[in-house]
Design a protein around this motif. Sequence first.
Motif, PDB file in Angstrom:
ATOM      1  N   ASP A  76     -92.518   4.055 -89.655  1.00 42.38           N
ATOM      2  CA  ASP A  76     -91.234   4.460 -90.214  1.00 42.38           C
ATOM      3  C   ASP A  76     -91.402   5.058 -91.611  1.00 42.38           C
ATOM      4  O   ASP A  76     -92.390   4.781 -92.305  1.00 42.38           O
ATOM      5  N   GLU A  77     -90.428   5.846 -92.013  1.00 45.20           N
ATOM      6  CA  GLU A  77     -90.344   6.364 -93.370  1.00 45.20           C
ATOM      7  C   GLU A  77     -89.062   5.862 -94.023  1.00 45.20           C
ATOM      8  O   GLU A  77     -88.040   5.703 -93.357  1.00 45.20           O
ATOM      9  N   LEU A  79     -86.620   6.644 -97.436  1.00 45.92           N
ATOM     10  CA  LEU A  79     -86.336   7.521 -98.575  1.00 45.92           C
ATOM     11  C   LEU A  79     -86.115   6.658 -99.808  1.00 45.92           C
ATOM     12  O   LEU A  79     -85.249   5.778 -99.820  1.00 45.92           O
ATOM     13  N   LEU A 120     -85.461  14.246 -94.996  1.00 51.02           N
ATOM     14  CA  LEU A 120     -85.266  13.606 -93.699  1.00 51.02           C
ATOM     15  C   LEU A 120     -86.243  14.137 -92.660  1.00 51.02           C
ATOM     16  O   LEU A 120     -86.471  15.340 -92.549  1.00 51.02           O
ATOM     17  N   THR A 124     -87.690   8.980 -90.304  1.00 52.26           N
ATOM     18  CA  THR A 124     -86.889   8.297 -91.324  1.00 52.26           C
ATOM     19  C   THR A 124     -86.079   7.175 -90.692  1.00 52.26           C
ATOM     20  O   THR A 124     -85.330   7.394 -89.737  1.00 52.26           O
ATOM     21  N   ILE A 127     -82.767   4.351 -96.072  1.00 49.92           N
ATOM     22  CA  ILE A 127     -82.676   4.872 -97.439  1.00 49.92           C
ATOM     23  C   ILE A 127     -82.629   3.672 -98.372  1.00 49.92           C
ATOM     24  O   ILE A 127     -81.908   2.699 -98.106  1.00 49.92           O
ATOM     25  N   LEU A 151     -79.217   5.758 -90.123  1.00 50.04           N
ATOM     26  CA  LEU A 151     -80.195   5.155 -91.027  1.00 50.04           C
ATOM     27  C   LEU A 151     -79.642   3.877 -91.648  1.00 50.04           C
ATOM     28  O   LEU A 151     -78.441   3.752 -91.870  1.00 50.04           O
TER      29      LEU A 151
END
Length: 371
Positions: A76-77, A79, A120, A124, A127, A151
Amino acid sequence: MIPFLDLKSIQLQQAEELKAAFSRVLESGWYILGEEVKQFEKEYAAYCEAAECVGVANGLDALILALRALDVGPGDEVLVPSNTYIATWLAVSHVGATPVPVEPVTGTANMDPQLLKAALTERTKAIMPVHLYGQPAEMGPIISFARAHNLKVIEDGAQSHGARYAGKRLGSHGDAVTWSFYPGKNLGALGDGGAVTTNSKELAERIRVLRNYGSKVKYHNEMIGYNSRLDELQAALLRVKLPVLDAGNAHRAAIAARYMAGLRELPGLTLPEVANNCTSVWHLFVVRHAQRDKLAQHLSAHGIGTVIHYPIAPHLQPAYAHLGYTAGAFPIAEAMHAEVLSLPLGPTMSFDEVDQVVEAIRNFVLHQAAE
């Protein structure tokens, strides 16, 4: 001498109450996850206008446990702000995800919602806005973007106890809000401590299990958990300090207003801005100047303490060399980290001391401008 933050004077204001809280815990015979933690969780949840509060060992653990409880992990990412204390990034790394930096709004130093779309990707998952220096990030557009893209939102509230966005206290705008009670915070313990607030009973229960070895019932482990519990003694001390938090924040705001008035329109000195719909609790009063290091030396020579929050952007730290970012990758954050300086500010600071700081800064800035 004007210290950056006089922790001793802050604690001594409530010395007798703090000693009484210590005695109460000592005499209770219960030192882990007892009545003090339970009561503090109720009181802090109510203060934050949230349904649930879960006390944990520290602010970093609060971030990690919130991410874990929301199933953010390898592949996963997340932000994150390019301009923040590295703990925000570390939490993402600890759960196996990758931090993806988003530049800040120059005036507020908080994550710019307009730049989220460019960061994005299909990986993603969440956040993680930071309410930096005591000022809320712009949660309205951040949450709208998050909901549009499915998200999760985990807010890092370590510097913003009591702050408000759109009239509502921080504590439940996103899916989870994480808190640090490090001694220097607006609501500080006499050691480490942290918490997560949320409106989700299910999420709070997952974090309660994770913080206690993955166990609801002793010696029965449902998850691969942690040992990350708010200490019973620190909870008792925080219960003493919570009722005076608003008064301390009001004094901080008065100091900030005095700094603003005294330092306004000085050449080359940039003052902090407060975004619309935001009420800052002024954890820090951060100015910018191209000759930051010389300014700090000048103030030190006059007995005035300052701190740099923060000298190195996370993407340029050796810990994140593996991400491959080089100087210039995030120029707004890098410019801030080269120029920011935090001035003395605290609930026991006097206005006379503020005026001394203002005078010293004015002398330096005007002298620099005349050269």
